[in-house]
Design a protein around this motif. Structure first.
Motif, PDB file in Angstrom:
ATOM      1  N   GLN A   1      24.790  47.881  48.497  1.00 57.47           N
ATOM      2  CA  GLN A   1      23.358  47.914  48.183  1.00 57.47           C
ATOM      3  C   GLN A   1      22.946  46.780  47.248  1.00 57.47           C
ATOM      4  O   GLN A   1      21.779  46.681  46.846  1.00 57.47           O
ATOM      5  CB  GLN A   1      22.976  49.256  47.537  1.00 57.47           C
ATOM      6  N   GLY A   2      23.909  45.945  46.865  1.00 54.64           N
ATOM      7  CA  GLY A   2      23.592  44.802  46.021  1.00 54.64           C
ATOM      8  C   GLY A   2      23.714  45.065  44.533  1.00 54.64           C
ATOM      9  O   GLY A   2      23.433  44.178  43.721  1.00 54.64           O
ATOM     10  N   GLN A   3      24.129  46.255  44.154  1.00 50.24           N
ATOM     11  CA  GLN A   3      24.316  46.567  42.734  1.00 50.24           C
ATOM     12  C   GLN A   3      25.644  46.004  42.242  1.00 50.24           C
ATOM     13  O   GLN A   3      26.662  46.107  42.944  1.00 50.24           O
ATOM     14  CB  GLN A   3      24.331  48.088  42.522  1.00 50.24           C
ATOM     15  N   GLN A   4      25.633  45.447  41.057  1.00 50.82           N
ATOM     16  CA  GLN A   4      26.866  44.920  40.486  1.00 50.82           C
ATOM     17  C   GLN A   4      27.515  45.938  39.561  1.00 50.82           C
ATOM     18  O   GLN A   4      26.820  46.682  38.852  1.00 50.82           O
ATOM     19  CB  GLN A   4      26.592  43.633  39.716  1.00 50.82           C
ATOM     20  N   HIS A   5      28.832  45.949  39.596  1.00 48.15           N
ATOM     21  CA  HIS A   5      29.622  46.872  38.771  1.00 48.15           C
ATOM     22  C   HIS A   5      30.707  46.054  38.082  1.00 48.15           C
ATOM     23  O   HIS A   5      31.589  45.513  38.751  1.00 48.15           O
ATOM     24  CB  HIS A   5      30.275  47.955  39.642  1.00 48.15           C
ATOM     25  N   GLN A   6      30.628  45.962  36.769  1.00 45.46           N
ATOM     26  CA  GLN A   6      31.637  45.224  36.001  1.00 45.46           C
ATOM     27  C   GLN A   6      32.692  46.203  35.529  1.00 45.46           C
ATOM     28  O   GLN A   6      32.378  47.182  34.844  1.00 45.46           O
ATOM     29  CB  GLN A   6      30.972  44.528  34.814  1.00 45.46           C
ATOM     30  N   VAL A   7      33.923  45.950  35.903  1.00 48.83           N
ATOM     31  CA  VAL A   7      35.002  46.898  35.636  1.00 48.83           C
ATOM     32  C   VAL A   7      36.117  46.205  34.857  1.00 48.83           C
ATOM     33  O   VAL A   7      36.570  45.114  35.239  1.00 48.83           O
ATOM     34  CB  VAL A   7      35.568  47.441  36.981  1.00 48.83           C
ATOM     35  N   ASP A   8      36.533  46.814  33.763  1.00 50.52           N
ATOM     36  CA  ASP A   8      37.701  46.320  33.019  1.00 50.52           C
ATOM     37  C   ASP A   8      38.952  46.724  33.781  1.00 50.52           C
ATOM     38  O   ASP A   8      39.092  47.887  34.178  1.00 50.52           O
ATOM     39  CB  ASP A   8      37.757  46.957  31.623  1.00 50.52           C
ATOM     40  N   VAL A   9      39.861  45.783  33.950  1.00 50.93           N
ATOM     41  CA  VAL A   9      41.077  46.075  34.712  1.00 50.93           C
ATOM     42  C   VAL A   9      42.300  45.637  33.908  1.00 50.93           C
ATOM     43  O   VAL A   9      42.457  44.441  33.628  1.00 50.93           O
ATOM     44  CB  VAL A   9      41.076  45.345  36.072  1.00 50.93           C
ATOM     45  N   PRO A  10      43.167  46.573  33.553  1.00 50.80           N
ATOM     46  CA  PRO A  10      44.387  46.170  32.847  1.00 50.80           C
ATOM     47  C   PRO A  10      45.237  45.254  33.724  1.00 50.80           C
ATOM     48  O   PRO A  10      45.243  45.400  34.955  1.00 50.80           O
ATOM     49  CB  PRO A  10      45.130  47.505  32.618  1.00 50.80           C
ATOM     50  N   GLU A  11      45.946  44.322  33.100  1.00 51.01           N
ATOM     51  CA  GLU A  11      46.839  43.454  33.867  1.00 51.01           C
ATOM     52  C   GLU A  11      47.848  44.296  34.640  1.00 51.01           C
ATOM     53  O   GLU A  11      48.364  45.290  34.129  1.00 51.01           O
ATOM     54  CB  GLU A  11      47.569  42.490  32.929  1.00 51.01           C
ATOM     55  N   GLY A  12      48.070  43.902  35.888  1.00 45.36           N
ATOM     56  CA  GLY A  12      49.027  44.617  36.729  1.00 45.36           C
ATOM     57  C   GLY A  12      48.404  45.693  37.592  1.00 45.36           C
ATOM     58  O   GLY A  12      49.008  46.137  38.561  1.00 45.36           O
ATOM     59  N   ARG A  13      47.189  46.124  37.234  1.00 45.43           N
ATOM     60  CA  ARG A  13      46.506  47.164  38.014  1.00 45.43           C
ATOM     61  C   ARG A  13      45.917  46.525  39.268  1.00 45.43           C
ATOM     62  O   ARG A  13      45.392  45.404  39.215  1.00 45.43           O
ATOM     63  CB  ARG A  13      45.372  47.761  37.191  1.00 45.43           C
ATOM     64  N   ASN A  14      45.980  47.227  40.396  1.00 43.29           N
ATOM     65  CA  ASN A  14      45.351  46.621  41.576  1.00 43.29           C
ATOM     66  C   ASN A  14      43.848  46.902  41.568  1.00 43.29           C
ATOM     67  O   ASN A  14      43.369  47.888  40.997  1.00 43.29           O
ATOM     68  CB  ASN A  14      46.058  47.041  42.875  1.00 43.29           C
ATOM     69  N   LEU A  15      43.101  46.005  42.209  1.00 43.03           N
ATOM     70  CA  LEU A  15      41.643  46.044  42.087  1.00 43.03           C
ATOM     71  C   LEU A  15      41.020  47.214  42.844  1.00 43.03           C
ATOM     72  O   LEU A  15      39.966  47.700  42.460  1.00 43.03           O
ATOM     73  CB  LEU A  15      41.040  44.715  42.549  1.00 43.03           C
ATOM     74  N   MET A  16      41.671  47.682  43.896  1.00 40.26           N
ATOM     75  CA  MET A  16      41.169  48.890  44.579  1.00 40.26           C
ATOM     76  C   MET A  16      41.189  50.068  43.622  1.00 40.26           C
ATOM     77  O   MET A  16      40.202  50.791  43.480  1.00 40.26           O
ATOM     78  CB  MET A  16      42.016  49.200  45.825  1.00 40.26           C
ATOM     79  N   GLN A  17      42.334  50.253  42.948  1.00 37.77           N
ATOM     80  CA  GLN A  17      42.457  51.410  42.061  1.00 37.77           C
ATOM     81  C   GLN A  17      41.443  51.330  40.924  1.00 37.77           C
ATOM     82  O   GLN A  17      40.842  52.338  40.543  1.00 37.77           O
ATOM     83  CB  GLN A  17      43.879  51.489  41.505  1.00 37.77           C
ATOM     84  N   ALA A  18      41.237  50.138  40.417  1.00 32.79           N
ATOM     85  CA  ALA A  18      40.260  49.967  39.339  1.00 32.79           C
ATOM     86  C   ALA A  18      38.864  50.360  39.813  1.00 32.79           C
ATOM     87  O   ALA A  18      38.115  51.036  39.106  1.00 32.79           O
ATOM     88  CB  ALA A  18      40.274  48.521  38.852  1.00 32.79           C
ATOM     89  N   ALA A  19      38.508  49.945  41.032  1.00 31.94           N
ATOM     90  CA  ALA A  19      37.179  50.275  41.559  1.00 31.94           C
ATOM     91  C   ALA A  19      37.038  51.781  41.781  1.00 31.94           C
ATOM     92  O   ALA A  19      36.014  52.376  41.414  1.00 31.94           O
ATOM     93  CB  ALA A  19      36.947  49.528  42.876  1.00 31.94           C
ATOM     94  N   VAL A  20      38.039  52.380  42.355  1.00 32.23           N
ATOM     95  CA  VAL A  20      37.978  53.827  42.623  1.00 32.23           C
ATOM     96  C   VAL A  20      37.915  54.603  41.299  1.00 32.23           C
ATOM     97  O   VAL A  20      37.150  55.560  41.163  1.00 32.23           O
ATOM     98  CB  VAL A  20      39.184  54.256  43.489  1.00 32.23           C
ATOM     99  N   ASP A  21      38.696  54.179  40.322  1.00 33.68           N
ATOM    100  CA  ASP A  21      38.674  54.848  39.009  1.00 33.68           C
ATOM    101  C   ASP A  21      37.274  54.841  38.410  1.00 33.68           C
ATOM    102  O   ASP A  21      36.896  55.751  37.677  1.00 33.68           O
ATOM    103  CB  ASP A  21      39.621  54.143  38.021  1.00 33.68           C
ATOM    104  N   HIS A  22      36.507  53.794  38.705  1.00 31.37           N
ATOM    105  CA  HIS A  22      35.166  53.653  38.124  1.00 31.37           C
ATOM    106  C   HIS A  22      34.067  54.056  39.113  1.00 31.37           C
ATOM    107  O   HIS A  22      32.895  53.761  38.893  1.00 31.37           O
ATOM    108  CB  HIS A  22      34.951  52.217  37.635  1.00 31.37           C
ATOM    109  N   LEU A  23      34.468  54.708  40.197  1.00 26.60           N
ATOM    110  CA  LEU A  23      33.515  55.248  41.178  1.00 26.60           C
ATOM    111  C   LEU A  23      32.571  54.186  41.735  1.00 26.60           C
ATOM    112  O   LEU A  23      31.376  54.435  41.935  1.00 26.60           O
ATOM    113  CB  LEU A  23      32.708  56.406  40.560  1.00 26.60           C
TER     114      LEU A  23
END
Ligand code: FES
Length: 106
Positions: free
Chosen positions: A10-32
């Motif tokens: 929908q064009g909304q931006q989501h800024q997510v903190d991601v610890p080193e080593g974490r994969n980006l899918m998991q980071a996105a899912v964790d932050h809904l």
């Protein structure tokens, strides 16, 4: 902590903190973050974590594995910058990486 900026369908931006080593899918899912599912849990067997990586970060990523290439063949709109977010682990040089999520996942 490094960040990734997801843009949802929908064009909304989501800024997510991601610890080193974490994969980006998991980071996105964790932050809904909408528009990414991660159905297989990150083992490269579903392609529901498809995203389009901003051009200035593509060279910083490891090349697609054979399995990733195979899985990407099934996504609705494959592009040169298509990647599976579960196959990208956060590293310092990826800080600020931007990923557009597709209109539809598989
Ligand atoms: S979460 Fe299934 S391929 Fe990435």
């Amino acid at each position: 902590m490094p960040i990734v900026v997801f843009t949802d369908p929908q064009g909304q931006q989501h800024q997510v903190d991601v610890p080193e080593g974490r994969n980006l899918m998991q980071a996105a899912v964790d932050h809904l973050v909408p528009g990414i599912l991660g159905d297989c849990g990150g083992v490269c067997s579903c392609a529901t974590c498809h995203g389009y990586v901003a051009a200035d970060y593509l060279d910083k990523l490891p090349p697609r594995t054979e399995t990733e290439v195979y899985m990407l063949e099934g996504v609705p709109e494959l592009r040169d910058n298509s990647r599976l977010c579960c196959q990208i682990r956060m590293r310092p040089e990826l800080d600020g990486i931007r990923i557009q999520l597709p209109d539809e996942q598989i």
